[in-house]
Design a protein around this motif. Structure first.
Motif, mmCIF file in Angstrom:
data_model
loop_
_atom_site.group_PDB
_atom_site.id
_atom_site.type_symbol
_atom_site.label_atom_id
_atom_site.label_comp_id
_atom_site.label_asym_id
_atom_site.label_seq_id
_atom_site.Cartn_x
_atom_site.Cartn_y
_atom_site.Cartn_z
ATOM 1 N N GLU A 1 53.156 78.665 23.216
ATOM 2 C CA GLU A 1 51.710 78.673 23.427
ATOM 3 C C GLU A 1 51.251 77.816 24.598
ATOM 4 O OE1 GLU A 1 49.404 79.117 19.320
ATOM 5 O OE2 GLU A 1 50.880 77.493 19.208
ATOM 6 N N TYR A 2 51.989 76.745 24.906
ATOM 7 C CA TYR A 2 51.461 75.744 25.815
ATOM 8 C C TYR A 2 51.140 76.310 27.199
ATOM 9 C CZ TYR A 2 55.743 75.188 28.560
ATOM 10 O OH TYR A 2 56.795 75.413 29.402
ATOM 11 N N ALA A 3 51.991 77.209 27.729
ATOM 12 C CA ALA A 3 51.804 77.684 29.106
ATOM 13 C C ALA A 3 50.477 78.410 29.277
ATOM 14 C CB ALA A 3 52.964 78.586 29.509
ATOM 15 N N ALA A 4 50.073 79.198 28.278
ATOM 16 C CA ALA A 4 48.792 79.914 28.363
ATOM 17 C C ALA A 4 47.629 78.930 28.380
ATOM 18 C CB ALA A 4 48.656 80.883 27.194
ATOM 19 N N TYR A 5 47.738 77.853 27.614
ATOM 20 C CA TYR A 5 46.672 76.850 27.601
ATOM 21 C C TYR A 5 46.665 76.045 28.901
ATOM 22 C CZ TYR A 5 46.003 77.941 22.681
ATOM 23 O OH TYR A 5 45.736 78.584 21.498
ATOM 24 N N VAL B 1 43.216 75.923 31.384
ATOM 25 C CA VAL B 1 42.549 74.717 31.891
ATOM 26 C C VAL B 1 42.638 74.646 33.411
ATOM 27 C CG1 VAL B 1 42.572 72.200 31.878
ATOM 28 C CG2 VAL B 1 42.910 73.459 29.738
ATOM 29 N N ARG B 2 43.803 74.946 33.979
ATOM 30 C CA ARG B 2 43.956 74.858 35.439
ATOM 31 C C ARG B 2 42.949 75.738 36.170
ATOM 32 N NH1 ARG B 2 47.719 76.836 37.959
ATOM 33 N NH2 ARG B 2 48.766 78.156 36.415
ATOM 34 N N ALA B 3 42.660 76.893 35.587
ATOM 35 C CA ALA B 3 41.731 77.825 36.231
ATOM 36 C C ALA B 3 40.306 77.279 36.273
ATOM 37 C CB ALA B 3 41.748 79.161 35.488
ATOM 38 N N ARG B 4 40.035 76.250 35.504
ATOM 39 C CA ARG B 4 38.678 75.692 35.423
ATOM 40 C C ARG B 4 38.523 74.363 36.164
ATOM 41 N NH1 ARG B 4 39.369 79.179 31.507
ATOM 42 N NH2 ARG B 4 37.603 80.153 30.453
ATOM 43 N N LEU B 5 39.586 73.904 36.812
ATOM 44 C CA LEU B 5 39.523 72.628 37.519
ATOM 45 C C LEU B 5 38.743 72.753 38.827
ATOM 46 C CD1 LEU B 5 43.227 71.409 37.187
ATOM 47 C CD2 LEU B 5 41.241 70.511 35.946
ATOM 48 N N ALA B 6 38.133 71.649 39.215
ATOM 49 C CA ALA B 6 37.506 71.553 40.532
ATOM 50 C C ALA B 6 38.589 71.487 41.601
ATOM 51 C CB ALA B 6 36.629 70.306 40.592
ATOM 52 N N PRO B 7 38.262 71.809 42.853
ATOM 53 C CA PRO B 7 39.226 71.606 43.940
ATOM 54 C C PRO B 7 39.698 70.149 43.953
ATOM 55 C CG PRO B 7 37.369 72.902 44.706
ATOM 56 C CD PRO B 7 37.003 72.421 43.331
ATOM 57 N N GLY B 8 41.003 69.956 44.015
ATOM 58 C CA GLY B 8 41.553 68.609 43.974
ATOM 59 C C GLY B 8 41.633 68.024 42.581
ATOM 60 N N GLY B 9 41.297 68.835 41.567
ATOM 61 C CA GLY B 9 41.310 68.340 40.200
ATOM 62 C C GLY B 9 42.691 68.369 39.582
ATOM 63 N N ASP C 1 47.953 70.522 38.829
ATOM 64 C CA ASP C 1 46.768 70.823 39.616
ATOM 65 C C ASP C 1 46.474 72.312 39.481
ATOM 66 O OD1 ASP C 1 48.561 72.143 41.306
ATOM 67 O OD2 ASP C 1 48.511 70.579 42.853
ATOM 68 N N ARG C 2 45.624 72.847 40.342
ATOM 69 C CA ARG C 2 45.237 74.257 40.186
ATOM 70 C C ARG C 2 46.385 75.215 40.494
ATOM 71 N NH1 ARG C 2 39.262 75.606 42.258
ATOM 72 N NH2 ARG C 2 40.190 75.419 44.329
ATOM 73 N N GLU C 3 47.427 74.705 41.153
ATOM 74 C CA GLU C 3 48.569 75.552 41.502
ATOM 75 C C GLU C 3 49.659 75.539 40.440
ATOM 76 O OE1 GLU C 3 48.258 77.468 44.152
ATOM 77 O OE2 GLU C 3 46.292 76.523 44.363
ATOM 78 N N GLY C 4 49.737 74.469 39.660
ATOM 79 C CA GLY C 4 50.781 74.374 38.654
ATOM 80 C C GLY C 4 51.203 72.940 38.411
ATOM 81 N N PRO C 5 52.322 72.728 37.679
ATOM 82 C CA PRO C 5 52.787 71.368 37.372
ATOM 83 C C PRO C 5 53.200 70.611 38.626
ATOM 84 C CG PRO C 5 53.829 73.001 35.936
ATOM 85 C CD PRO C 5 53.140 73.762 37.028
ATOM 86 N N VAL C 6 52.892 69.325 38.650
ATOM 87 C CA VAL C 6 53.159 68.483 39.810
ATOM 88 C C VAL C 6 54.185 67.389 39.492
ATOM 89 C CG1 VAL C 6 52.135 66.822 41.419
ATOM 90 C CG2 VAL C 6 50.862 68.887 40.769
ATOM 91 N N SER C 7 54.052 66.753 38.323
ATOM 92 C CA SER C 7 54.884 65.580 38.071
ATOM 93 C C SER C 7 55.008 65.299 36.580
ATOM 94 C CB SER C 7 54.299 64.345 38.771
ATOM 95 O OG SER C 7 53.009 64.048 38.247
ATOM 96 N N LEU C 8 55.985 64.445 36.256
ATOM 97 C CA LEU C 8 56.143 63.885 34.918
ATOM 98 C C LEU C 8 56.139 62.372 35.039
ATOM 99 C CD1 LEU C 8 56.902 64.130 31.836
ATOM 100 C CD2 LEU C 8 59.289 63.849 32.598
ATOM 101 N N SER C 9 55.298 61.728 34.248
ATOM 102 C CA SER C 9 55.245 60.268 34.222
ATOM 103 C C SER C 9 55.767 59.753 32.892
ATOM 104 C CB SER C 9 53.809 59.773 34.429
ATOM 105 O OG SER C 9 53.317 60.137 35.696
ATOM 106 N N ILE C 10 56.477 58.637 32.947
ATOM 107 C CA ILE C 10 56.930 57.915 31.763
ATOM 108 C C ILE C 10 56.374 56.506 31.860
ATOM 109 C CG2 ILE C 10 58.936 56.882 30.627
ATOM 110 C CD1 ILE C 10 60.558 59.326 31.482
ATOM 111 N N SER C 11 55.796 56.009 30.771
ATOM 112 C CA SER C 11 55.255 54.655 30.752
ATOM 113 C C SER C 11 55.669 53.986 29.452
ATOM 114 C CB SER C 11 53.726 54.692 30.876
ATOM 115 O OG SER C 11 53.196 53.385 30.978
ATOM 116 N N LEU C 12 56.362 52.859 29.573
ATOM 117 C CA LEU C 12 56.946 52.184 28.415
ATOM 118 C C LEU C 12 56.560 50.706 28.393
ATOM 119 C CD1 LEU C 12 60.535 53.664 28.834
ATOM 120 C CD2 LEU C 12 58.895 54.301 27.059
ATOM 121 N N ARG C 13 56.282 50.226 27.204
ATOM 122 C CA ARG C 13 56.050 48.783 27.044
ATOM 123 C C ARG C 13 57.401 48.086 27.009
ATOM 124 N NH1 ARG C 13 55.646 44.816 23.041
ATOM 125 N NH2 ARG C 13 53.959 43.320 23.345
#
Length: 266
Positions: free
Chosen positions: A128-132, A136-144, A164-176
């Motif tokens: 399901e995730y890809a359709a969602y 959302v991407r289709a509704r972003l502002a330019p540069g969103g 972004d509006r074109e597709g996935p850009v990055s993966l972030s990991i943040s750990l304490r």
């Protein structure tokens, strides 16, 4: 008199709604830090906290943190459960409001510069995730950008995919620091797009194994503290050719961001 057309049914399903104060502080810090330029440059600084949960605390915190960056930022908390929206209404104020809706983003035609959905898509099926994402991407502002993330109950381990509006850009990991033995301990908090891909044939598995190896190789620095060890880990990853998109100023916070191509599903 003809009856009014009913508003479209919200797109999505009600989630468990678990939330805690400061649970998303790591992501908020990243949004206000290296991504702050998006809000500063936006013609319409509209931000959405999508699926904020049973209590609106994360939306309120996001509003407070981003207002320090730009005082005309607007945050809209969107929830599919009307009871949760009603419960949040007393906390509304100029620049912060709450609406019923889902991935269709009921914003009266406005396009947000940031949409954050944390601990939302992980509760959906993998097919399901890809359709969602596309919705959302289709509704972003330019540069969103759209942020699909997951974290533990008190925000010590977090990951998020940025699109972004074109597709996935990055993966972030943040750990304490002190909240993990190996970097791969975060695997159970990977976004839905990756959580079932942590197997030997997939790129994200190779990335996490490389992080683990670099962390173990930097064990000699443990006496100087986990921050120094983590920074050495990230520096080694970059030297080994992993396409990291950040540097020491983010690494020292227990964070690292890699280009999506390095971890995308095979």
């Amino acid at each position: 008199m003809p009856s009014r057309p009913r508003p479209p049914k919200p797109l999505g399903t009600i989630t468990r709604g678990t939330t805690n104060p400061n649970r998303l502080r790591r992501m908020d810090r990243w949004l206000a830090g290296p991504q702050g330029h998006r809000l500063r440059r936006a013609a319409d600084p509209l931000v959405v906290d999508l699926g904020y949960g049973a209590a609106p605390v994360t939306a309120v915190e996001l509003f407070t943190r981003l207002r320090a960056l730009r005082d005309d930022v607007e945050v809209v908390g969107i929830e599919i459960d009307p009871a949760r929206v009603a419960a949040a209404e007393p906390l509304a104020r100029p620049g912060l409001c709450f609406r019923q809706g889902g991935f269709e983003l009921p914003l009266d035609g406005r396009r947000p510069v940031v949409v954050r959905a944390f601990n939302v898509l992980r509760q959906y099926d993998e097919d399901e995730y890809a359709a969602y994402w596309d919705e959302v991407r289709a509704r972003l502002a330019p540069g969103g950008m759209f942020i699909d993330g997951t974290c533990d109950e008190i925000g010590r381990r977090a990951t998020w995919a940025t699109l972004d509006r074109e597709g996935p850009v990055s993966l972030s990991i943040s750990l304490r620091f002190g909240a993990f033995g190996l970097p791969s301990d975060v695997a159970e908090r990977l976004p839905k797009a990756l959580i079932h891909r942590n197997v030997p044939s997939e790129r994200v598995h190779a990335y996490l194994r490389a992080l683990d190896k670099a962390w173990l190789d930097a064990a000699a620095l443990a006496s100087f503290g986990n921050r120094q060890r983590w920074m050495a880990t990230c520096a080694a990853m970059k030297a080994d050719g992993w396409p990291l998109l950040d540097g020491p100023s983010r690494w020292r916070l227990g964070e690292v961001t890699v280009a999506w191509d390095a971890v995308r599903p095979g």
